[in-house]
Scaffold this active site. Structure first.
Site, short mmCIF file in Angstrom:
data_model
loop_
_atom_site.label_atom_id
_atom_site.label_comp_id
_atom_site.label_asym_id
_atom_site.label_seq_id
_atom_site.Cartn_x
_atom_site.Cartn_y
_atom_site.Cartn_z
CD GLN A 56 -0.91 -0.76 3.62
OE1 GLN A 56 -2.15 -0.73 3.77
NE2 GLN A 56 -0.14 -1.24 4.68
CG ASP A 110 -0.95 -13.04 5.76
OD1 ASP A 110 -1.84 -12.48 6.38
OD2 ASP A 110 -1.18 -13.61 4.85
CG ASP A 162 -5.24 -1.59 15.14
OD1 ASP A 162 -6.31 -0.87 14.42
OD2 ASP A 162 -4.51 -0.84 15.78
N1 SPD Z 1 -10.83 3.75 8.25
C1 SPD Z 1 -9.91 3.64 9.15
C2 SPD Z 1 -10.14 2.12 9.91
C3 SPD Z 1 -8.75 2.01 10.50
C4 SPD Z 1 -8.58 1.27 11.50
N2 SPD Z 1 -7.16 1.04 11.93
C5 SPD Z 1 -6.56 2.15 12.45
C6 SPD Z 1 -5.20 1.89 13.01
C7 SPD Z 1 -4.79 2.42 14.19
N3 SPD Z 1 -4.05 1.74 15.13
#
Ligand code: SPD
Length: 286
Positions: free
Chosen positions: A31, A138, A157
């Site tokens: 990304q 992964d 997360d």
């Molecule tokens: N649309 C954003 C979703 C993000 C979720 N993860 C955020 C990372 C923070 N540690």
């Protein structure tokens, strides 16, 4: 995106932006990773043009994804965090003295290195904590191959369900996460916005209820995310134990929190919008 001015995430015909400048933008095999500096929220991170975190707006997200799980699980010795390469989720987990071993599995090493360089306060003490074991790899493969009942808490997360995070929202992945949990364990994931990602949100909660037996969304705000209205969903096999924080564990972390407290958590679990309640109860009818 320009190197100074407005930095925006575009989503469904709306822009969510901060005034600031781009510090660096690099492309990894997974990304585009952008680090910015903003007037309002300090330095921040975007992945493929989507807001992830920022120094003065990260506690809402990280305290919320962590403490209902860490205060609700029967034991918290072993924790797995999938994603979370900025370190904020690991940092909040490691504030709990009962955590003995935390595996942080982030697919993109560039997210980790740029976060450590530009956003060191977000990972904070986690990066040097001997309990924190970072693997750049992964997380889906990790979940598929780790031993049964090897964690007390599993936290996902990830970013939105596209690109490298797409596989973090499906049944096969959630079934592995359930398999990894010890009895009394708790699973947590960010579950998108009930407004800007309504269908993904509903599908995620429904699927987690099917896979784990018990799952509940909790609602809060992350102002720079699409709509600002966000959710995190917690799941467990043996009952909604994530809704009842252990008083001793809660006391150990609550004074250091900006947003989370047992009282805030109770309200946030109860702030289910009527349309979500209707959609979820329709789904559970035979
Ligand atoms: N649309 C954003 C979703 C993000 C979720 N993860 C955020 C990372 C923070 N540690």
């Amino acid at each position: 995106m320009t190197d100074h001015g407005w930095i925006d995430e575009h989503h469904n015909g709306v822009r969510y932006g901060l005034a600031g400048r781009v510090i660096t933008e690099q492309t990894s095999p997974f990304q585009r990773v952008t680090i910015i500096d903003s007037e309002r929220y300090g330095k921040g991170l975007l992945l493929d043009g989507c807001w992830m975190t920022a120094e003065r707006q990260e506690r809402q997200y990280h305290e919320t994804i962590v403490h209902p799980a860490l205060c609700g699980a029967e034991s918290i010795e072993r924790v797995l965090v999938i994603g979370g390469g900025d370190g904020g989720t690991a940092r909040e987990c490691l504030r709990h003295p009962g955590v003995q071993h935390l595996d942080l599995v982030e697919i993109d090493g560039l997210v980790v290195s740029l976060s450590q360089e530009h956003l060191p306060g977000i990972g904070g003490a986690a990066w040097s904590d001997p309990r924190c074991h970072l693997t750049v790899g992964d997380g889906i493969a990790w979940a598929a191959t780790a031993a049964d009942a090897s964690y007390d808490v599993v936290i996902v997360d990830g970013s939105d369900p596209a690109g490298p995070a797409e596989g973090l929202f499906n049944r096969a992945f959630f079934e592995h996460c359930r398999r990894l949990l010890r009895p009394g364990g708790v699973f947590a994931t960010q579950s998108e916005s009930p407004e800007a990602f309504r269908q993904v949100h509903l599908d995620t909660v429904r699927l987690l209820r099917e896979v784990f037996g018990h799952a509940d969304p909790l609602y809060g705000w992350v102002p720079m995310y699409p709509s600002g209205w966000w959710s995190w969903t917690f799941a467990a096999v043996d009952g909604p134990r994530y809704r009842q924080p252990d008083p001793e564990r809660a006391r150990a972390v609550a004074d250091g929190c900006e947003i989370w407290s047992p009282r805030w958590q109770e309200g946030a679990f109860n702030a289910v919008p009527a349309f979500v309640e209707r959609a979820l109860s329709a789904a559970s009818q035979p």
